[in-house]
Design a protein around this motif. Structure first.
Motif, PDB file in Angstrom:
ATOM      1  N   ASN A  13     -76.318  86.147 -20.129  1.00  0.00           N
ATOM      2  CA  ASN A  13     -75.722  86.692 -19.231  1.00  0.00           C
ATOM      3  C   ASN A  13     -76.779  87.917 -18.386  1.00  0.00           C
ATOM      4  O   ASN A  13     -76.446  88.537 -17.565  1.00  0.00           O
ATOM      5  CB  ASN A  13     -74.440  87.466 -19.264  1.00  0.00           C
ATOM      6  N   LYS A  14     -78.031  88.249 -19.189  1.00  0.00           N
ATOM      7  CA  LYS A  14     -78.889  89.130 -19.061  1.00  0.00           C
ATOM      8  C   LYS A  14     -78.403  90.617 -19.398  1.00  0.00           C
ATOM      9  O   LYS A  14     -79.107  91.328 -19.494  1.00  0.00           O
ATOM     10  CB  LYS A  14     -79.455  89.124 -17.608  1.00  0.00           C
ATOM     11  N   LEU A  18     -69.305  96.499 -22.459  1.00  0.00           N
ATOM     12  CA  LEU A  18     -68.700  96.557 -23.836  1.00  0.00           C
ATOM     13  C   LEU A  18     -67.171  95.991 -23.612  1.00  0.00           C
ATOM     14  O   LEU A  18     -66.727  95.139 -24.323  1.00  0.00           O
ATOM     15  CB  LEU A  18     -68.408  98.029 -24.290  1.00  0.00           C
ATOM     16  N   ALA A  19     -66.494  96.087 -22.302  1.00  0.00           N
ATOM     17  CA  ALA A  19     -65.353  95.509 -21.973  1.00  0.00           C
ATOM     18  C   ALA A  19     -65.519  94.071 -21.809  1.00  0.00           C
ATOM     19  O   ALA A  19     -64.661  93.523 -22.270  1.00  0.00           O
ATOM     20  CB  ALA A  19     -64.970  96.144 -20.455  1.00  0.00           C
ATOM     21  N   ASP A  20     -66.468  93.514 -21.390  1.00  0.00           N
ATOM     22  CA  ASP A  20     -66.593  92.101 -21.316  1.00  0.00           C
ATOM     23  C   ASP A  20     -66.953  91.417 -22.700  1.00  0.00           C
ATOM     24  O   ASP A  20     -66.325  90.530 -22.887  1.00  0.00           O
ATOM     25  CB  ASP A  20     -68.057  91.667 -20.652  1.00  0.00           C
ATOM     26  N   PHE A  25     -65.171  88.290 -27.129  1.00  0.00           N
ATOM     27  CA  PHE A  25     -64.878  87.818 -28.682  1.00  0.00           C
ATOM     28  C   PHE A  25     -63.668  88.468 -29.282  1.00  0.00           C
ATOM     29  O   PHE A  25     -63.536  88.408 -30.669  1.00  0.00           O
ATOM     30  CB  PHE A  25     -66.173  88.728 -29.455  1.00  0.00           C
ATOM     31  N   ARG A  26     -62.940  89.001 -28.619  1.00  0.00           N
ATOM     32  CA  ARG A  26     -61.659  89.854 -28.871  1.00  0.00           C
ATOM     33  C   ARG A  26     -61.620  90.617 -30.162  1.00  0.00           C
ATOM     34  O   ARG A  26     -61.351  90.244 -31.310  1.00  0.00           O
ATOM     35  CB  ARG A  26     -60.678  88.314 -29.376  1.00  0.00           C
ATOM     36  N   ASP A  63     -65.377 101.583 -21.217  1.00  0.00           N
ATOM     37  CA  ASP A  63     -66.042 100.263 -21.617  1.00  0.00           C
ATOM     38  C   ASP A  63     -66.649  99.450 -20.469  1.00  0.00           C
ATOM     39  O   ASP A  63     -67.524  98.843 -20.820  1.00  0.00           O
ATOM     40  CB  ASP A  63     -65.058  99.415 -22.568  1.00  0.00           C
ATOM     41  N   SER A  64     -66.311  99.596 -19.297  1.00  0.00           N
ATOM     42  CA  SER A  64     -66.938  98.910 -18.337  1.00  0.00           C
ATOM     43  C   SER A  64     -68.216  99.392 -18.036  1.00  0.00           C
ATOM     44  O   SER A  64     -68.993  98.568 -17.143  1.00  0.00           O
ATOM     45  CB  SER A  64     -65.914  98.509 -17.162  1.00  0.00           C
ATOM     46  N   THR A  65     -68.433 100.494 -18.108  1.00  0.00           N
ATOM     47  CA  THR A  65     -69.641 101.417 -17.845  1.00  0.00           C
ATOM     48  C   THR A  65     -70.462 101.550 -18.753  1.00  0.00           C
ATOM     49  O   THR A  65     -71.782 101.900 -18.636  1.00  0.00           O
ATOM     50  CB  THR A  65     -69.300 102.695 -17.231  1.00  0.00           C
TER      51      THR A  65
END
Length: 88
Positions: A13-14, A18-20, A25-26, A63-65
């Motif tokens: 994904n390059k 952290l949210a992804d 990976f749960r 986590d998304s940032t």
């Protein structure tokens, strides 16, 4: 095996937040950070500078940032793409 899976996910994904990674990976963020730090020490990935939030909506999760990028094997610097200035 999970360390190589994380490495492959980011390589494919390059970059990944952290949210992804938590969603894919749960796993809890702290457990992922420990593995991400190991990949950083090995020079496989790099953590991007903290992204600035828009300051208005308060809907951006920390986590998304927190974004990790793949380090190209033939370069010492990470492959960086501009981060969208738009909030989700």
């Amino acid at each position: 095996m999970i360390l190589s899976d994380i490495q492959q996910f980011i390589a494919d994904n390059k970059r990944a937040s952290l949210a992804d990674l938590k969603l894919h990976f749960r796993m809890e963020g702290d457990a992922l950070r420990a593995m991400l730090n190991r990949l950083i020490r090995k020079g496989r990935i790099s953590k991007m500078a903290e992204a600035k939030k828009c300051g208005g909506c308060h809907s951006c999760n920390e986590d998304s940032t927190e974004i990790y990028v793949w380090v190209s094997p033939d370069k010492s610097a990470p492959v960086e793409e501009p981060v969208s200035a738009n909030c989700h």
